[in-house]
Design a protein around this motif. Structure first.
Motif, mmCIF file in Angstrom:
data_model
loop_
_atom_site.group_PDB
_atom_site.id
_atom_site.type_symbol
_atom_site.label_atom_id
_atom_site.label_comp_id
_atom_site.label_asym_id
_atom_site.label_seq_id
_atom_site.Cartn_x
_atom_site.Cartn_y
_atom_site.Cartn_z
ATOM 1 N N ILE A 114 0.833 -1.202 0.000
ATOM 2 C CA ILE A 114 0.000 0.000 0.000
ATOM 3 C C ILE A 114 0.866 1.249 0.000
ATOM 4 N N LEU A 115 1.884 1.257 0.848
ATOM 5 C CA LEU A 115 2.736 2.431 0.978
ATOM 6 C C LEU A 115 3.556 2.713 -0.274
ATOM 7 N N ASN A 116 4.002 1.645 -0.926
ATOM 8 C CA ASN A 116 4.944 1.821 -2.038
ATOM 9 C C ASN A 116 4.293 1.949 -3.408
ATOM 10 N N ILE A 213 -6.821 -0.562 -2.860
ATOM 11 C CA ILE A 213 -7.711 0.602 -2.898
ATOM 12 C C ILE A 213 -8.102 1.008 -1.483
ATOM 13 N N PRO A 214 -8.322 2.316 -1.262
ATOM 14 C CA PRO A 214 -8.846 2.761 0.031
ATOM 15 C C PRO A 214 -10.364 2.672 0.035
ATOM 16 N N SER A 215 -10.943 2.562 1.213
ATOM 17 C CA SER A 215 -12.396 2.531 1.359
ATOM 18 C C SER A 215 -12.752 3.179 2.690
ATOM 19 N N VAL A 249 -6.487 -4.990 4.927
ATOM 20 C CA VAL A 249 -5.178 -5.020 5.559
ATOM 21 C C VAL A 249 -5.098 -4.057 6.738
ATOM 22 N N TRP A 250 -5.845 -2.981 6.660
ATOM 23 C CA TRP A 250 -5.724 -1.920 7.670
ATOM 24 C C TRP A 250 -7.079 -1.284 7.901
ATOM 25 N N MET A 251 -7.418 -1.027 9.149
ATOM 26 C CA MET A 251 -8.657 -0.336 9.505
ATOM 27 C C MET A 251 -8.364 0.679 10.600
ATOM 28 N N HIS A 262 -8.129 -2.113 1.125
ATOM 29 C CA HIS A 262 -8.352 -3.456 0.579
ATOM 30 C C HIS A 262 -7.228 -3.810 -0.387
ATOM 31 N N ASN A 263 -6.699 -5.007 -0.249
ATOM 32 C CA ASN A 263 -5.882 -5.594 -1.303
ATOM 33 C C ASN A 263 -6.822 -6.462 -2.127
#
Length: 269
Positions: A114-116, A213-215, A249-251, A262-263
């Protein structure tokens, strides 16, 4: 005559507190001699080494009660059996912790994706995934036996993850319904005895178009987020080859809204 030590002297030699020595006494790991005249408890050099041995057994993972029983028993065969049993327990714990370490490393890799290069599309093989639904779109409506199986599946923390699924059939029919659920990667499923069932479905490893993608809760997840991927597929003559699965992956919830990443795994051929 053995040299005698006070509780303070023994504690200093062992590098522990006097309260620790008293705790060992209460657990019957050591039995000092009481001087009737002074009222003091005294320990000898044998007591010193008995306590060292006791602390070794405690370090092996035995309880204070088990350790006391070991120290009061002369049966070496019984001790060997107890050590064998403890060895098996520790091996299982090591295996479990090694898998947790592997899961942490995989999570870090997904975060680095996500970061890269969160805006990049790439071709990757998706790992095998076991998955169970929790809801259709944003509504939970499950049968009682389905809820029971979901409850059991959710005991597999920290190996599980939240996941959305876009069925291939829905995409063909322009049906905008999708499903949220809980998933676990195949490599951890055997460790936790996860198998296919009426409600748990297995998705084998497959070649995918991968994207991040972000959500957020203020803007519902929908098929529109997949447009960049579909454009890429059309440009490179790739065909959808199965259900699309996302892995959250992250919330976070910094204020009044939920945010996540989301991946997305889009099976292709």
């Amino acid at each position: 005559m053995y040299q005698k030590y006070t509780i303070g002297e023994l504690a200093k030699i062992l590098g522990v507190t006097t309260e620790t020595i008293r705790h060992y006494e209460r657990k019957k790991l050591i039995k000092p001699v009481h001087d009737q005249e002074t009222g003091y408890r005294y320990y000898n050099t044998w007591d010193l080494h008995m306590l060292l041995r006791a602390r070794c057994y405690l370090g092996f993972g035995f309880s204070a009660e088990q350790t006391a029983a070991i120290l009061q028993n002369n049966d070496l065969n019984k001790l060997d059996l107890l050590l064998e049993q403890q060895e098996m327990i520790l091996q299982e714990k090591i295996l479990y912790n090694m898998n947790i370490l592997k899961k942490i490393r995989k999570n870090r890799q997904l975060i680095r994706d996500i970061l890269n290069d969160h805006s990049m599309l790439s071709i990757r093989e998706r790992p095998g995934i076991y998955r169970i639904d929790t809801q259709k779109c944003y509504t939970i409506s499950l049968e009682q036996d389905e809820l029971l199986e979901l409850k059991q599946f959710c005991q597999s923390v920290p190996f599980i993850f939240s996941t959305a699924l876009f069925p291939q059939e829905n995409l063909k029919n322009k049906n905008k319904e999708f499903y949220f659920g809980v998933g676990i990667e195949e490599e951890f499923a055997s460790l936790l005895n996860i198998e296919c069932s009426k409600y748990i479905k297995y998705y084998p490893p497959t070649l995918c178009l991968y994207m991040c993608i972000p959500s957020r809760s203020g803007k519902f997840l929908n098929y529109e987020v997949l447009k960049p991927a579909f454009g890429y597929m059309k440009k490179h003559n790739l065909i959808l080859n199965g259900d699309i699965i996302t892995q959250i992956v992250w919330m976070s919830k910094p204020e009044n809204e939920y945010f996540n990443w989301h991946n997305i795994w889009i099976p292709i051929k």
